[in-house]
Design an enzyme around this catalytic site. Structure first.
Site, PDB file in Angstrom:
ATOM      1  N   LYS A   1     -18.066   4.292  56.433  1.00 11.06           N
ATOM      2  CA  LYS A   1     -18.742   5.294  55.609  1.00 11.06           C
ATOM      3  C   LYS A   1     -19.273   6.436  56.465  1.00 11.06           C
ATOM      4  O   LYS A   1     -19.140   7.611  56.114  1.00 11.06           O
ATOM      5  CB  LYS A   1     -19.880   4.637  54.823  1.00 11.06           C
TER       6      LYS A   1
ATOM      7  N   CYS B   1     -24.598   3.180  55.642  1.00 14.46           N
ATOM      8  CA  CYS B   1     -25.186   1.849  55.445  1.00 14.46           C
ATOM      9  C   CYS B   1     -24.389   1.058  54.420  1.00 14.46           C
ATOM     10  O   CYS B   1     -23.723   1.623  53.553  1.00 14.46           O
ATOM     11  CB  CYS B   1     -26.631   1.954  54.930  1.00 14.46           C
ATOM     12  N   ASP B   2     -24.490  -0.250  54.523  1.00 17.55           N
ATOM     13  CA  ASP B   2     -23.920  -1.128  53.502  1.00 17.55           C
ATOM     14  C   ASP B   2     -24.723  -2.419  53.458  1.00 17.55           C
ATOM     15  O   ASP B   2     -25.077  -2.964  54.505  1.00 17.55           O
ATOM     16  CB  ASP B   2     -22.453  -1.451  53.789  1.00 17.55           C
ATOM     17  N   SER B   3     -25.020  -2.877  52.235  1.00 18.13           N
ATOM     18  CA  SER B   3     -25.837  -4.085  52.062  1.00 18.13           C
ATOM     19  C   SER B   3     -25.117  -5.121  51.222  1.00 18.13           C
ATOM     20  O   SER B   3     -24.401  -4.785  50.274  1.00 18.13           O
ATOM     21  CB  SER B   3     -27.171  -3.736  51.377  1.00 18.13           C
TER      22      SER B   3
ATOM     23  N   GLY C   1     -25.883  -3.297  57.051  1.00 13.01           N
ATOM     24  CA  GLY C   1     -25.251  -2.696  58.218  1.00 13.01           C
ATOM     25  C   GLY C   1     -25.667  -1.244  58.334  1.00 13.01           C
ATOM     26  O   GLY C   1     -25.779  -0.533  57.319  1.00 13.01           O
TER      27      GLY C   1
END
Length: 199
Positions: A52, A69-71, A106
């Site tokens: 991203k 970000c990634d959750s 992340g």
């Protein structure tokens, strides 16, 4: 003041940055997450966050830093992102209630000027309340869980359904502010580089 680019459409992440005085340039990546294959939740959020951030960093002129970000929520060995439907959200909450899971986020930070990338993951333990079917249905019908990784928003209505957190609260909302500060420091930046001076 250096530009801080947020490669995410998440209002919660934007608000977290605003909370610490950073007004980000919001530039959603629209990255196709389905192309990513990973064997562990940690690897998954690291890869997605990096992809991203890179999608935007390649098109954004220096000087700037870009954050992606990634959750995901991990529970009983299963990885959960955003639910695809209200029915899925209800079924998931019926499994989650009274249980403890891990919320992984992340973080990928790219210094566009110097071409440096830092990627890290923060994990926070979340224990959910033993909520009733009626409470679950009412919550899902609000629409909030459908927009959230893990099917809940700590900073919204879902906060009433979280009994305990071990770790960083902002991580559960969308990004770890302490981790972001440390990542910026590793690049030689301070938070004050990205916000106007106090008057």
């Amino acid at each position: 003041m250096l530009p801080f680019v947020l490669a995410s459409a998440s209002p919660a992440r934007r608000q977290l940055l605003q909370q610490i005085g950073i007004e980000p340039i919001v530039q959603p990546s629209h990255f196709d997450e389905s192309v990513i294959q990973a064997t562990t939740p940690t690897e998954l959020v690291r890869l997605l966050a990096r992809c991203k951030a890179e999608t935007i960093a390649h098109t954004y002129p220096p000087p700037a830093v870009v954050l992606g970000c990634d959750s995901v929520l991990v529970m009983d060995g299963n990885i959960y992102g955003k639910p695809a439907s209200a029915a899925e959200a209800i079924a998931r909450w019926q499994r989650m209630r009274g249980q403890t899971g891990e919320l992984l986020t992340g973080h990928a930070l790219i210094d566009v000027t110097h071409g440096y990338t830092s990627v890290d993951v923060e994990t926070t333990q979340v224990t959910f309340a033993q909520v009733s079917d009626a409470e679950i249905t009412d919550y899902v019908m609000s629409g909030e869980p459908l927009a959230c990784a893990g099917c809940f928003a700590l900073d919204g209505r879902g906060g009433a359904f979280v009994e305990k957190i071990i770790g960083t609260p902002s991580n559960v909302i969308g990004l770890s502010l302490p981790l972001l500060r440390r990542m910026l420091a590793r690049m030689g930046y301070a938070l004050t580089d990205f916000r106007p001076p106090c008057i």
